[in-house]
Motif scaffolding. Structure first.
Motif, mmCIF file in Angstrom:
data_model
loop_
_atom_site.group_PDB
_atom_site.id
_atom_site.type_symbol
_atom_site.label_atom_id
_atom_site.label_comp_id
_atom_site.label_asym_id
_atom_site.label_seq_id
_atom_site.Cartn_x
_atom_site.Cartn_y
_atom_site.Cartn_z
ATOM 1 N N SER A 174 0.772 -1.555 11.766
ATOM 2 C CA SER A 174 0.541 -1.305 10.345
ATOM 3 C C SER A 174 -0.146 0.041 10.121
ATOM 4 O O SER A 174 0.221 0.791 9.210
ATOM 5 N N VAL A 175 -1.134 0.344 10.946
ATOM 6 C CA VAL A 175 -1.807 1.645 10.827
ATOM 7 C C VAL A 175 -0.808 2.772 11.081
ATOM 8 O O VAL A 175 -0.797 3.785 10.364
ATOM 9 N N GLY A 176 0.050 2.599 12.067
ATOM 10 C CA GLY A 176 1.070 3.602 12.354
ATOM 11 C C GLY A 176 2.012 3.822 11.180
ATOM 12 O O GLY A 176 2.394 4.960 10.872
ATOM 13 N N GLN A 177 2.395 2.744 10.486
ATOM 14 C CA GLN A 177 3.284 2.860 9.335
ATOM 15 C C GLN A 177 2.604 3.602 8.183
ATOM 16 O O GLN A 177 3.239 4.406 7.483
ATOM 17 N N LEU A 178 1.311 3.343 7.987
ATOM 18 C CA LEU A 178 0.572 4.075 6.949
ATOM 19 C C LEU A 178 0.518 5.563 7.272
ATOM 20 O O LEU A 178 0.723 6.420 6.388
ATOM 21 N N MET A 179 0.223 5.893 8.526
ATOM 22 C CA MET A 179 0.129 7.301 8.926
ATOM 23 C C MET A 179 1.484 8.002 8.761
ATOM 24 O O MET A 179 1.552 9.144 8.300
ATOM 25 N N LYS A 180 2.553 7.311 9.129
ATOM 26 C CA LYS A 180 3.898 7.886 8.996
ATOM 27 C C LYS A 180 4.236 8.131 7.526
ATOM 28 O O LYS A 180 4.809 9.180 7.172
ATOM 29 N N ALA A 181 3.876 7.192 6.667
ATOM 30 C CA ALA A 181 4.155 7.348 5.237
ATOM 31 C C ALA A 181 3.439 8.572 4.669
ATOM 32 O O ALA A 181 4.027 9.350 3.903
ATOM 33 N N LEU A 182 2.186 8.752 5.033
ATOM 34 C CA LEU A 182 1.434 9.924 4.562
ATOM 35 C C LEU A 182 2.102 11.213 5.030
ATOM 36 O O LEU A 182 2.221 12.183 4.264
ATOM 37 N N THR A 201 0.833 -1.207 0.000
ATOM 38 C CA THR A 201 0.000 0.000 0.000
ATOM 39 C C THR A 201 0.865 1.255 0.000
ATOM 40 O O THR A 201 0.590 2.218 -0.731
ATOM 41 N N ILE A 202 1.909 1.262 0.801
ATOM 42 C CA ILE A 202 2.803 2.428 0.850
ATOM 43 C C ILE A 202 3.519 2.610 -0.486
ATOM 44 O O ILE A 202 3.695 3.751 -0.952
ATOM 45 N N ASP A 203 3.894 1.531 -1.140
ATOM 46 C CA ASP A 203 4.506 1.631 -2.471
ATOM 47 C C ASP A 203 3.546 2.318 -3.449
ATOM 48 O O ASP A 203 3.957 3.184 -4.242
ATOM 49 N N PHE A 204 2.287 1.922 -3.399
ATOM 50 C CA PHE A 204 1.264 2.515 -4.273
ATOM 51 C C PHE A 204 1.099 4.007 -3.978
ATOM 52 O O PHE A 204 1.096 4.843 -4.893
ATOM 53 N N ILE A 205 0.958 4.333 -2.691
ATOM 54 C CA ILE A 205 0.782 5.732 -2.283
ATOM 55 C C ILE A 205 1.984 6.578 -2.743
ATOM 56 O O ILE A 205 1.818 7.685 -3.270
ATOM 57 N N SER A 206 3.168 6.062 -2.533
ATOM 58 C CA SER A 206 4.381 6.792 -2.893
ATOM 59 C C SER A 206 4.440 7.056 -4.394
ATOM 60 O O SER A 206 4.778 8.168 -4.837
ATOM 61 N N GLN A 207 4.099 6.045 -5.182
ATOM 62 C CA GLN A 207 4.139 6.198 -6.634
ATOM 63 C C GLN A 207 3.132 7.250 -7.100
ATOM 64 O O GLN A 207 3.450 8.120 -7.922
#
Length: 476
Positions: free
Chosen positions: A267-275, A203-209
């Motif tokens: 996992s939720v924390g990692q998504l929030m950090k990525a954003l 998911t983070i790869d997708f968001i980043s792209q």
């Protein structure tokens, strides 16, 4: 002459200023959407919702930055029907995903004591799943130029009915925790990794792209946590074993669930950090909820203080946490007591993103945008309604099913349950008795009549299928 020159000079200056202002005007893109769906996470399975045994600091932070709902419901007490309602925006009789599985068909002792048969699950080319004619949230947002992804539990059909055919640009189904399975099968995937970690990474790869490309995105993140099998990470299991070694009120299964919730929180924390790291926090809507109530554990600590568990339409089986975050738009640490339900998510995301609703397509939910943006405190609807048709596990000694066909309606806090094969009704007043301890139908015939009438109207509106006679029924 000087006057003419001055006028021409002023006109040139004005034109240049206007052109410069035009060039610095930023075109406002639609907000991104991250929709996180937990699996079997009960209303009391988070620290922020009141369970102090749970360690969920990242979800608690999201809670403090969101509007959360205290009366949030799933559309069904089991996985597949509730997920179909989320994706299609429709009540069960419309999308016709009635059950996870037809267990009664292979369980003779159950089948023979069922006087009626429930409607058949929706099938496409012989396979159970969500019809391609349904317009999913992803398809609606794609029409508004969103890129879409979904990695995680789909549960709405395989092959032609899978994620790749339901409006998602990328993604595939992932089920299990360790040694997880993919559908369609992915050859170059290390399934020894914990599935939640893998889903988060993809998911983070997708968001980043999409961030690099400047394209608004909708990413659906349906984790398998905390569905069984109970497979926590060993280090978290050991942590809770030590922490709760002197607590006799917490069972061994519950310790494993606590460890799994901690992984979900990571996992939720990692998504929030990525954003945040990508500078997307201000421009991203985050929704967090669960597909249904928690399954039964030793003391049912993840549904308390409500009665009922997954597979039941008592409050513990259908109440779930809900959080909506949009920084500087939705007031942080705010709360709504309005009853909401899964079918509200679809129209709400359309409302928040200013996406046009699909033409000639029925959405059964209500757009919660006015509540989320502080313009009103109340929904417009008059009722929430459930149809649950799962006949399962008849107990010969007790003469009872573990679950059966019931229809449920809630109006102004009164909750009426229709037992379809016996044509009997029970009533609770959730306003004064939220834990369903006092049945009051006998004392309130007018309320029963009012709710029955509204339920019948709903059946006509949604194409409700009436019961069929069971030819295998053997009257006791």
């Amino acid at each position: 002459m000087k006057k003419i020159f001055l006028i021409l000079l002023l006109a040139m200056v004005f034109h240049n200023c206007k052109a410069q202002n035009k060039s610095i005007i930023k075109v406002q893109s639609p907000p991104n959407v991250v929709f996180i769906l937990a699996d079997d996470l009960g209303i009391n399975a988070l620290n922020c919702y009141g369970n102090k045994l749970v360690e969920s600091p990242n979800i608690d932070k999201l809670f403090s930055e969101s509007m959360h709902f205290t009366n949030g419901y799933s559309n069904d007490p089991t996985c597949a029907p509730s997920r179909a309602s989320i994706m299609s925006g429709q009540y069960v009789p419309r999308h016709k995903i009635y059950r996870v599985a037809d267990r009664y068909k292979t369980d003779k002792k159950t089948l023979q004591v069922m006087p009626i048969l429930p409607p058949e699950n929706n099938r496409v080319k012989g396979k159970v799943g969500l019809s391609l004619e349904k317009i999913t949230i992803a398809e609606a947002l794609k029409d508004n130029n969103y890129a879409t992804s979904a990695y995680g539990k789909w549960h709405l059909g395989k092959n032609d009915l899978g994620i790749a055919h339901q409006g998602f640009d990328e993604g595939y189904e992932i089920t299990g925790h360790y040694n997880f399975e993919t559908s369609p099968h992915q050859d170059n995937v290390d399934n020894k990794e914990y599935s939640a970690d893998f889903i988060t990474k993809k998911t983070i790869d997708f968001i980043s792209q999409k961030s690099r490309e400047g394209i608004p995105f909708f990413t659906y993140v349906p984790y398998y946590l905390v569905h069984k099998p109970l497979e926590p990470k060993p280090e978290y299991l050991e942590h809770f074993k030590q922490k709760l070694r002197n607590n006799p009120d917490v069972g061994s299964d519950e310790i494993q669930v606590l460890a799994m919730i901690k992984s979900l929180d990571d996992s939720v924390g990692q998504l929030m950090k990525a954003l945040n790291d990508l500078g997307l926090e201000d421009d991203t809507i985050i929704v967090f909820t669960s597909d249904n109530g928690h399954y039964k554990t030793e003391s049912d600590i993840f549904n308390q203080p409500y009665r009922g568990v997954k597979g039941e339409t008592l409050e513990g089986g259908i109440r779930v946490p809900y959080m909506f975050k949009w920084k500087n738009k939705i007031t942080s640490n705010s709360v709504s007591t309005e009853p909401i339900i899964h079918v509200d998510i679809y129209p709400t995301l359309l409302g928040l993103t200013k996406t046009k609703a699909p033409d000639n397509y029925i959405l059964d939910g209500e757009d919660l945008t006015p509540i989320l943006l502080g313009k009103t405190k109340k929904t417009k609807r008059d009722a929430l309604i459930w149809e649950y048709t799962n006949y399962a596990n008849y107990n010969v000694k007790s003469g009872k099913f573990a679950s059966k066909w019931v229809n449920v309606i809630q109006v102004e806090g009164y909750k009426l349950t229709e037992d379809v094969d016996t044509n009997t009704f029970i009533l609770y007043n959730l306003n004064t008795d939220p834990y369903e301890t006092k049945e009051i139908s006998g004392k309130n015939p007018e309320i029963v009549a009012k709710l029955k009438s509204r339920l019948e109207k709903w059946k006509k509106e949604t194409g409700y299928e009436v019961p069929k006679v069971n030819s295998d029924y053997k009257k006791k």
